[in-house]
Design an enzyme around this catalytic site. Structure first.
Site, mmCIF file in Angstrom:
data_model
loop_
_atom_site.group_PDB
_atom_site.id
_atom_site.type_symbol
_atom_site.label_atom_id
_atom_site.label_comp_id
_atom_site.label_asym_id
_atom_site.label_seq_id
_atom_site.Cartn_x
_atom_site.Cartn_y
_atom_site.Cartn_z
ATOM 1 N N SER A 179 -18.073 -5.366 6.011
ATOM 2 C CA SER A 179 -18.264 -4.384 7.087
ATOM 3 C C SER A 179 -16.930 -4.202 7.807
ATOM 4 O O SER A 179 -16.355 -5.167 8.302
ATOM 5 C CB SER A 179 -19.344 -4.857 8.067
ATOM 6 O OG SER A 179 -19.505 -3.946 9.126
ATOM 7 N N ASN A 180 -16.454 -2.961 7.886
ATOM 8 C CA ASN A 180 -15.129 -2.683 8.450
ATOM 9 C C ASN A 180 -15.247 -1.737 9.641
ATOM 10 O O ASN A 180 -15.634 -0.580 9.490
ATOM 11 C CB ASN A 180 -14.227 -2.059 7.375
ATOM 12 C CG ASN A 180 -12.776 -1.976 7.814
ATOM 13 O OD1 ASN A 180 -12.466 -2.042 9.005
ATOM 14 N ND2 ASN A 180 -11.880 -1.834 6.858
ATOM 15 N N SER B 295 -6.799 2.384 0.201
ATOM 16 C CA SER B 295 -6.909 2.078 1.632
ATOM 17 C C SER B 295 -6.814 0.576 1.849
ATOM 18 O O SER B 295 -6.935 -0.220 0.902
ATOM 19 C CB SER B 295 -8.228 2.604 2.184
ATOM 20 O OG SER B 295 -9.312 1.846 1.675
ATOM 21 N N ARG C 212 0.835 -1.209 0.000
ATOM 22 C CA ARG C 212 0.000 0.000 0.000
ATOM 23 C C ARG C 212 0.868 1.257 0.000
ATOM 24 O O ARG C 212 0.573 2.236 -0.705
ATOM 25 C CB ARG C 212 -0.919 -0.005 1.218
ATOM 26 C CG ARG C 212 -1.769 1.260 1.375
ATOM 27 C CD ARG C 212 -2.732 1.139 2.533
ATOM 28 N NE ARG C 212 -3.512 2.356 2.708
ATOM 29 C CZ ARG C 212 -3.197 3.336 3.564
ATOM 30 N NH1 ARG C 212 -2.104 3.216 4.320
ATOM 31 N NH2 ARG C 212 -3.946 4.407 3.673
ATOM 32 N N HIS D 50 -25.850 -21.173 6.935
ATOM 33 C CA HIS D 50 -25.535 -22.599 6.843
ATOM 34 C C HIS D 50 -26.404 -23.333 5.824
ATOM 35 O O HIS D 50 -26.110 -24.471 5.445
ATOM 36 C CB HIS D 50 -25.685 -23.259 8.220
ATOM 37 C CG HIS D 50 -24.641 -24.293 8.504
ATOM 38 N ND1 HIS D 50 -24.209 -25.186 7.557
ATOM 39 C CD2 HIS D 50 -23.922 -24.570 9.616
ATOM 40 C CE1 HIS D 50 -23.295 -25.981 8.071
ATOM 41 N NE2 HIS D 50 -23.092 -25.619 9.328
ATOM 42 N N GLY E 244 -11.505 -6.339 11.184
ATOM 43 C CA GLY E 244 -11.020 -5.669 12.382
ATOM 44 C C GLY E 244 -9.813 -4.790 12.104
ATOM 45 O O GLY E 244 -9.375 -4.620 10.964
ATOM 46 N N ASP F 100 -21.478 -24.351 3.576
ATOM 47 C CA ASP F 100 -21.016 -25.286 4.605
ATOM 48 C C ASP F 100 -19.746 -24.761 5.258
ATOM 49 O O ASP F 100 -19.040 -23.905 4.715
ATOM 50 C CB ASP F 100 -20.748 -26.659 3.980
ATOM 51 C CG ASP F 100 -22.027 -27.308 3.460
ATOM 52 O OD1 ASP F 100 -23.089 -27.061 4.060
ATOM 53 O OD2 ASP F 100 -21.947 -28.045 2.456
#
Length: 547
Positions: free
Chosen positions: A468-469, A377, A365, A520, A493, A524
């Site tokens: 989702s960050n 980013s 980066r 599920h 994270g 799987d």
């Protein structure tokens, strides 16, 4: 699964529409945002766009034919899908452009409506020039709307084309313009309140008109006695309070509806609040964090005397006043709650976590961003890696449809974006075909317009996978609820510097934890694990994403 598209109500007085022209034909591929048809209302001819994607399987109203609002307009689904059940069982199946079910309803309405001797309806005694404006249906899925803000107040002169209010639907906040000229005599739905489609929104007419008589004369406005009484009691209060805030120099203050609501409840003058939103717009946190310039605090602080050094220290017990407030849920917040609850309670979630070595990603980066006019980013790198991993593991890029599982051959990744009143998920279409710089520019553009509510509904539909960050907030690891109809969502994270083992030695390294929530029914455990391994391989070797 096939989607039934009904004739929309494109104006507050529209009872039926005529298909002036079809821009798509049976068998054509439909993308979200495509213009399906031009529909002629009682006021104008308007373009009607699709909120769904698939193949146009059926046209219910031919060009030139008219049909009542909510009649079957079209069906969109998968090519070759059996829609006979929808055609045979749909209550609004049309025959020659006229809805049979609606005709039955119309007969019942005619029985309940007084008629004159020659059979003409005498349902309205509204004076000439007075118009009752109803809550419009601004999207094909809209069931109720919330008045985000009124731009006109009772007593104001209204010209045709003036913006009356901003109305929040289940998809976006839209400006609603007046089709009439006159004086705004009555507001039926206050700012922040929600009402079903067709509820009385406002009354426009000549100054001095008896509004109570107008409301009673309209059969559609016959509510329960309790509701009618409540409307009448609230109307004078509504007229007495101006909700358009202005500064001392007469300029309008721009604030979110929730910020206005909180400020009114707390008695805060918005002209004294500094906005932190786009273009100085005042948002919720600005009002909550507002402190008056000169605020006196009680001097009830216990003191100790030095002469009594041997005496036991006094116990200072906390004192104060309990308090709470009720903040009305926005339409967006209620929609989020409904969809996430449905996802959590219907899809059997399970979660997988994996730790990623980010040393190479950090170095790559830095090198990429050293190039002129280039900005990438870590989130852009995660999105690109996810898109490439989905190519290798198509089972994760699926949708559960009950009797079938839909394998999506395209990859549209949704990016979760926090806004003042909830969460929005703009969608990057064909993400796997985008470069890192294209992903970065697109995410910045979509997220910016999502936060200011300038994003189109079509730009938030059609995702096949979601990212989702919360790493930017320092969150080390977390799990998310699947954004249906997706089969999985990736939670990202923060990058953490910590001791790691490399080549048998303990060294300082940078790691990041990601978790995958899977449905599920379609994914799987082994499939989800293999997807994460592929994702990690791309992130730990970024050069493979540039090939």
């Amino acid at each position: 699964m096939a989607e039934v598209i009904n004739m929309p109500r494109l104006s507050d007085t529209m009872e039926e529409g005529t298909v002036a022209k079809w821009l798509k034909q049976v068998g054509d591929k439909i993308e979200e945002g495509d213009i399906l048809a031009e529909i002629e209302t009682d006021k104008a001819t308007m373009e009607f766009e699709s909120f769904h994607e698939g193949t146009l399987l059926h046209i219910g109203i031919a060009e030139g034919d008219g049909a009542p609002v909510d009649s079957l307009l079209a069906i969109i689904g998968e090519e070759g899908e059996d829609i006979s059940g929808l055609l045979n069982g749909n209550a609004s199946t049309t025959v020659n452009g006229t809805a049979e079910a609606d005709s039955t309803a119309s007969e019942e309405e005619q029985e309940a409506t007084p008629v004159s001797g020659n059979g003409e309806a005498v349902s309205s005694e509204i004076p000439e020039g007075v118009e009752v404006v109803k809550m419009p249906r601004l999207s094909d899925t809209m069931e109720e709307g919330t008045v985000a803000s009124w731009l006109k107040q009772v007593g104001d002169t209204v010209e045709e084309g003036d913006i009356l209010a901003e109305i929040e639907t289940d998809k976006a906040t839209m400006e609603f313009e007046s089709f009439y000229s006159g004086t705004l005599l009555y507001i039926g739905i206050k700012e922040g309140e929600s009402s079903p489609v067709d509820a009385v929104l406002a009354v426009i007419g000549p100054e001095g008109t008896d509004v109570d008589a107008v409301l009673k004369a309209k059969p559609a406005a016959e509510k329960s006695s309790a509701e009618t009484k409540a409307v009448k009691e609230e109307a004078p209060k509504q007229e007495a309070v101006s909700t358009t805030k202005a500064t001392a120099d007469g300029q309008r203050i721009f604030a979110s509806p929730l910020a206005k609501k909180i400020a009114a409840d707390k008695g805060i003058d918005l002209s004294q609040v500094t906005g932190s939103g786009d273009s100085g717009r005042i948002v919720k946190k600005d009002v909550e964090n507002y402190q008056p310039a000169a605020k006196e605090t009680p001097a009830a602080v216990a003191t100790k005397t030095t002469s009594e050094s041997n005496a036991p220290a006094p116990i200072n017990l906390p004192v104060g006043q309990e308090g709470s407030e009720e903040v009305k849920n926005s339409q967006m917040r209620k929609t989020i709650a409904k969809r996430l609850s449905e996802s959590k309670f219907t899809a059997p979630h399970y979660y997988l976590m994996i730790e990623v070595d980010m040393d190479n990603a950090i170095a790559s980066r830095k090198q990429i961003n050293s190039l002129p006019e280039t900005k990438v980013s870590f989130n852009d790198m995660v999105v690109k890696a996810a898109a490439m991993a989905l190519k290798k593991h198509p089972q994760v890029n699926t949708t559960w449809n009950g009797d079938t599982t839909r394998y999506n051959h395209h990859i549209h990744i949704g990016i979760a974006v926090a806004v003042d009143e909830g969460l929005m998920v703009p969608v990057l279409k064909f993400t796997d075909q985008m470069s890192l710089t294209q992903i970065g520019a697109s995410v910045k553009d979509l997220a910016g317009r999502a936060r200011t509510k300038k994003i189109a509904p079509a730009e938030m539909d059609g995702s096949t996978f979601t990212v989702s960050n919360l790493g930017m907030f320092g969150i080390l690891e977390f799990t998310s609820i699947i954004n249906q109809p997706n089969s999985a969502i990736l939670s990202v994270g923060a990058i953490v510097e910590k001791p790691v083992v490399k080549n048998g030695e303990i060294v300082v390294g940078n790691t990041m934890t990601v978790s995958l929530a899977c449905d599920h029914r379609t994914v799987d455990g082994a499939t989800g694990a293999q997807f994460l391994q592929t994702l990690r391989a791309f992130l730990e070797n970024p050069v493979t994403m540039l090939a």
